[in-house]
Design a protein around this motif. Structure first.
Motif, PDB file in Angstrom:
ATOM      1  N   VAL A   1      15.318  67.160  41.048  1.00  0.00           N
ATOM      2  CA  VAL A   1      15.086  65.798  40.593  1.00  0.00           C
ATOM      3  C   VAL A   1      13.850  65.268  41.309  1.00  0.00           C
ATOM      4  O   VAL A   1      13.879  64.984  42.505  1.00  0.00           O
ATOM      5  CB  VAL A   1      16.298  64.891  40.888  1.00  0.00           C
ATOM      6  N   ARG A   2      12.753  65.148  40.589  1.00  0.00           N
ATOM      7  CA  ARG A   2      11.494  64.691  41.168  1.00  0.00           C
ATOM      8  C   ARG A   2      11.274  63.209  40.900  1.00  0.00           C
ATOM      9  O   ARG A   2      11.650  62.693  39.851  1.00  0.00           O
ATOM     10  CB  ARG A   2      10.319  65.489  40.586  1.00  0.00           C
ATOM     11  N   ARG A   3      10.688  62.551  41.857  1.00  0.00           N
ATOM     12  CA  ARG A   3      10.330  61.150  41.666  1.00  0.00           C
ATOM     13  C   ARG A   3       9.265  61.033  40.574  1.00  0.00           C
ATOM     14  O   ARG A   3       8.388  61.876  40.446  1.00  0.00           O
ATOM     15  CB  ARG A   3       9.790  60.557  42.971  1.00  0.00           C
ATOM     16  N   ASN A   4       9.385  59.975  39.771  1.00  0.00           N
ATOM     17  CA  ASN A   4       8.394  59.686  38.717  1.00  0.00           C
ATOM     18  C   ASN A   4       8.317  60.801  37.673  1.00  0.00           C
ATOM     19  O   ASN A   4       7.263  61.070  37.112  1.00  0.00           O
ATOM     20  CB  ASN A   4       7.002  59.461  39.320  1.00  0.00           C
ATOM     21  N   SER A   5       9.444  61.472  37.420  1.00  0.00           N
ATOM     22  CA  SER A   5       9.454  62.511  36.392  1.00  0.00           C
ATOM     23  C   SER A   5       9.433  61.875  35.011  1.00  0.00           C
ATOM     24  O   SER A   5       9.731  60.692  34.840  1.00  0.00           O
ATOM     25  CB  SER A   5      10.694  63.394  36.537  1.00  0.00           C
ATOM     26  N   VAL A   6       9.096  62.688  33.997  1.00  0.00           N
ATOM     27  CA  VAL A   6       9.039  62.174  32.623  1.00  0.00           C
ATOM     28  C   VAL A   6      10.385  61.626  32.189  1.00  0.00           C
ATOM     29  O   VAL A   6      10.469  60.643  31.453  1.00  0.00           O
ATOM     30  CB  VAL A   6       8.584  63.305  31.665  1.00  0.00           C
ATOM     31  N   SER A   7      11.480  62.249  32.649  1.00  0.00           N
ATOM     32  CA  SER A   7      12.813  61.843  32.214  1.00  0.00           C
ATOM     33  C   SER A   7      13.389  60.690  33.029  1.00  0.00           C
ATOM     34  O   SER A   7      14.505  60.242  32.781  1.00  0.00           O
ATOM     35  CB  SER A   7      13.771  63.035  32.301  1.00  0.00           C
ATOM     36  N   SER A   8      12.640  60.164  34.007  1.00  0.00           N
ATOM     37  CA  SER A   8      13.196  59.156  34.908  1.00  0.00           C
ATOM     38  C   SER A   8      13.250  57.761  34.285  1.00  0.00           C
ATOM     39  O   SER A   8      13.992  56.904  34.757  1.00  0.00           O
ATOM     40  CB  SER A   8      12.384  59.110  36.206  1.00  0.00           C
ATOM     41  N   ASN A   9      12.479  57.475  33.249  1.00  0.00           N
ATOM     42  CA  ASN A   9      12.480  56.175  32.596  1.00  0.00           C
ATOM     43  C   ASN A   9      13.635  56.123  31.595  1.00  0.00           C
ATOM     44  O   ASN A   9      13.570  56.685  30.507  1.00  0.00           O
ATOM     45  CB  ASN A   9      11.148  55.941  31.881  1.00  0.00           C
ATOM     46  N   LYS A  10      14.707  55.425  31.966  1.00  0.00           N
ATOM     47  CA  LYS A  10      15.937  55.456  31.183  1.00  0.00           C
ATOM     48  C   LYS A  10      15.789  54.781  29.814  1.00  0.00           C
ATOM     49  O   LYS A  10      16.356  55.239  28.825  1.00  0.00           O
ATOM     50  CB  LYS A  10      17.074  54.796  31.975  1.00  0.00           C
ATOM     51  N   ILE A  11      15.046  53.672  29.753  1.00  0.00           N
ATOM     52  CA  ILE A  11      14.880  52.970  28.473  1.00  0.00           C
ATOM     53  C   ILE A  11      14.102  53.837  27.497  1.00  0.00           C
ATOM     54  O   ILE A  11      14.484  53.990  26.332  1.00  0.00           O
ATOM     55  CB  ILE A  11      14.181  51.618  28.687  1.00  0.00           C
ATOM     56  N   SER A  12      13.019  54.419  27.964  1.00  0.00           N
ATOM     57  CA  SER A  12      12.223  55.291  27.113  1.00  0.00           C
ATOM     58  C   SER A  12      13.037  56.490  26.654  1.00  0.00           C
ATOM     59  O   SER A  12      12.988  56.889  25.488  1.00  0.00           O
ATOM     60  CB  SER A  12      10.975  55.749  27.864  1.00  0.00           C
ATOM     61  N   ALA A  13      13.823  57.064  27.576  1.00  0.00           N
ATOM     62  CA  ALA A  13      14.656  58.216  27.230  1.00  0.00           C
ATOM     63  C   ALA A  13      15.667  57.845  26.150  1.00  0.00           C
ATOM     64  O   ALA A  13      15.934  58.631  25.227  1.00  0.00           O
ATOM     65  CB  ALA A  13      15.375  58.739  28.472  1.00  0.00           C
ATOM     66  N   ALA A  14      16.222  56.645  26.247  1.00  0.00           N
ATOM     67  CA  ALA A  14      17.201  56.202  25.250  1.00  0.00           C
ATOM     68  C   ALA A  14      16.556  56.067  23.869  1.00  0.00           C
ATOM     69  O   ALA A  14      17.153  56.443  22.854  1.00  0.00           O
ATOM     70  CB  ALA A  14      17.807  54.864  25.683  1.00  0.00           C
ATOM     71  N   LEU A  15      15.337  55.551  23.827  1.00  0.00           N
ATOM     72  CA  LEU A  15      14.639  55.416  22.551  1.00  0.00           C
ATOM     73  C   LEU A  15      14.368  56.781  21.922  1.00  0.00           C
ATOM     74  O   LEU A  15      14.517  56.952  20.701  1.00  0.00           O
ATOM     75  CB  LEU A  15      13.327  54.650  22.749  1.00  0.00           C
ATOM     76  N   TYR A  16      13.989  57.741  22.743  1.00  0.00           N
ATOM     77  CA  TYR A  16      13.759  59.088  22.229  1.00  0.00           C
ATOM     78  C   TYR A  16      15.062  59.742  21.792  1.00  0.00           C
ATOM     79  O   TYR A  16      15.088  60.522  20.826  1.00  0.00           O
ATOM     80  CB  TYR A  16      13.045  59.948  23.265  1.00  0.00           C
ATOM     81  N   HIS A  17      16.138  59.439  22.492  1.00  0.00           N
ATOM     82  CA  HIS A  17      17.445  59.988  22.093  1.00  0.00           C
ATOM     83  C   HIS A  17      17.809  59.494  20.698  1.00  0.00           C
ATOM     84  O   HIS A  17      18.270  60.274  19.860  1.00  0.00           O
ATOM     85  CB  HIS A  17      18.515  59.564  23.102  1.00  0.00           C
ATOM     86  N   TRP A  18      17.590  58.214  20.449  1.00  0.00           N
ATOM     87  CA  TRP A  18      17.843  57.653  19.116  1.00  0.00           C
ATOM     88  C   TRP A  18      16.974  58.350  18.070  1.00  0.00           C
ATOM     89  O   TRP A  18      17.442  58.702  16.991  1.00  0.00           O
ATOM     90  CB  TRP A  18      17.560  56.154  19.139  1.00  0.00           C
ATOM     91  N   ARG A  19      15.718  58.555  18.414  1.00  0.00           N
ATOM     92  CA  ARG A  19      14.786  59.198  17.486  1.00  0.00           C
ATOM     93  C   ARG A  19      15.246  60.604  17.126  1.00  0.00           C
ATOM     94  O   ARG A  19      15.169  61.022  15.960  1.00  0.00           O
ATOM     95  CB  ARG A  19      13.402  59.242  18.128  1.00  0.00           C
ATOM     96  N   VAL A  20      15.758  61.340  18.106  1.00  0.00           N
ATOM     97  CA  VAL A  20      16.228  62.707  17.849  1.00  0.00           C
ATOM     98  C   VAL A  20      17.498  62.680  17.000  1.00  0.00           C
ATOM     99  O   VAL A  20      17.675  63.517  16.096  1.00  0.00           O
ATOM    100  CB  VAL A  20      16.468  63.462  19.168  1.00  0.00           C
ATOM    101  N   LEU A  21      18.395  61.741  17.262  1.00  0.00           N
ATOM    102  CA  LEU A  21      19.607  61.629  16.446  1.00  0.00           C
ATOM    103  C   LEU A  21      19.259  61.415  14.980  1.00  0.00           C
ATOM    104  O   LEU A  21      19.845  62.042  14.090  1.00  0.00           O
ATOM    105  CB  LEU A  21      20.473  60.472  16.936  1.00  0.00           C
ATOM    106  N   ARG A  22      18.286  60.534  14.727  1.00  0.00           N
ATOM    107  CA  ARG A  22      17.905  60.249  13.350  1.00  0.00           C
ATOM    108  C   ARG A  22      17.130  61.409  12.719  1.00  0.00           C
ATOM    109  O   ARG A  22      17.314  61.701  11.539  1.00  0.00           O
ATOM    110  CB  ARG A  22      17.046  58.974  13.313  1.00  0.00           C
TER     111      ARG A  22
END
Length: 246
Positions: free
Chosen positions: A200-221
């Motif tokens: 788990v690295r600081r400032n990783s691409v996956s660390s932004n939870k809001i952005s990750a949630a938006l991408y999760h929605w995009r993948v579901l659709r």
């Protein structure tokens, strides 16, 4: 029976040596490691080349421009030669028996892909946490929750009907690929043994939870192919799991 190991790299000079050495130490020896440098500005390329000197199974691709993790992984998959495609991020590493154990499970389990439990290791030495996984995951299961850690995953191109690429998005591209693999039937086998370590690295691409949630929605659709109503239903499972993990 060749395994192609896909490793994207961006400014990972401090970690990639551990990842490469964990591949070299595998008890299963019929592999190729394809490292794709995504225009690193540190000496990551030099580190990879130092391992190439003594091991011809290690291959290096240098992209002409930064493409992100999905683009880097897809470039490696496109030139891969193995029946099996495995993933290992440049800051993670494997236990020596990882490939051998999963290949045996794929041969006996009639599955499209295999994944495993893993240990999360914090970069700032805040300890580690064991992440356990279910024994079997179907497409419908995956719509509710993604338990598949990218660095634990391996899929069989023969059972999948050929090589499958990740959707070219900045986040959740691995989740999109797992949905593609299982969309037309089949299952993924989950092994209880922790076969990988996730840093788990600081400032990783996956660390932004809001952005990750938006991408999760995009993948579901997109990859999930569900309606807005069904996507909202499945997104609730993702949100609840995220709160529990937090």
């Amino acid at each position: 029976m060749l395994v192609s190991i896909i490793m994207p790299c961006f400014n990972s000079a401090s970690f990639i040596g551990v990842a490469i050495e964990s591949v070299i130490e595998q008890t299963f020896k019929e592999w190729e490691l394809i490292v794709v440098d995504d225009r690193s500005t540190d000496n990551s390329v030099d580190v990879v080349r130092s391992y190439q000197v003594s091991d011809s199974r290690i291959k290096l691709l240098i992209l002409p421009e930064n493409r992100g993790a999905a683009g880097a992984r897809n470039a490696a998959i496109s030139v891969s030669q193995g029946r099996y495609i495995a993933f290992l991020d440049s800051d993670d590493w494997w236990r020596p028996e990882k490939l051998a154990t999963q290949l045996e499970a794929l041969k006996t389990g009639n599955a499209h892909m295999c994944f495993s439990s893993y240990e999360k290791i914090h970069q700032d030495d805040r300890g580690h946490r064991l992440i356990t996984v279910p024994a079997v995951v179907s497409f419908k299961d995956l719509l509710k929750f993604n338990p598949i850690g990218c660095s634990t995953a391996i899929y069989d191109t023969v059972r999948c009907g050929g090589k499958l690429l990740m959707p070219n998005i900045r986040k959740r591209q691995d989740y999109g690929l797992w949905l593609r693999i299982l969309k037309n039937g089949g299952c993924a086998i989950g092994l209880q043994a922790p076969l990988a370590f996730y840093r788990v690295r600081r400032n990783s691409v996956s660390s932004n939870k809001i952005s990750a949630a938006l991408y999760h929605w995009r993948v579901l659709r997109g990859e999930g192919g569900v309606s807005v109503v069904r996507a909202a239903y499945y997104f609730c499972f993702y949100a609840v799991h995220g709160l529990k993990a937090y």
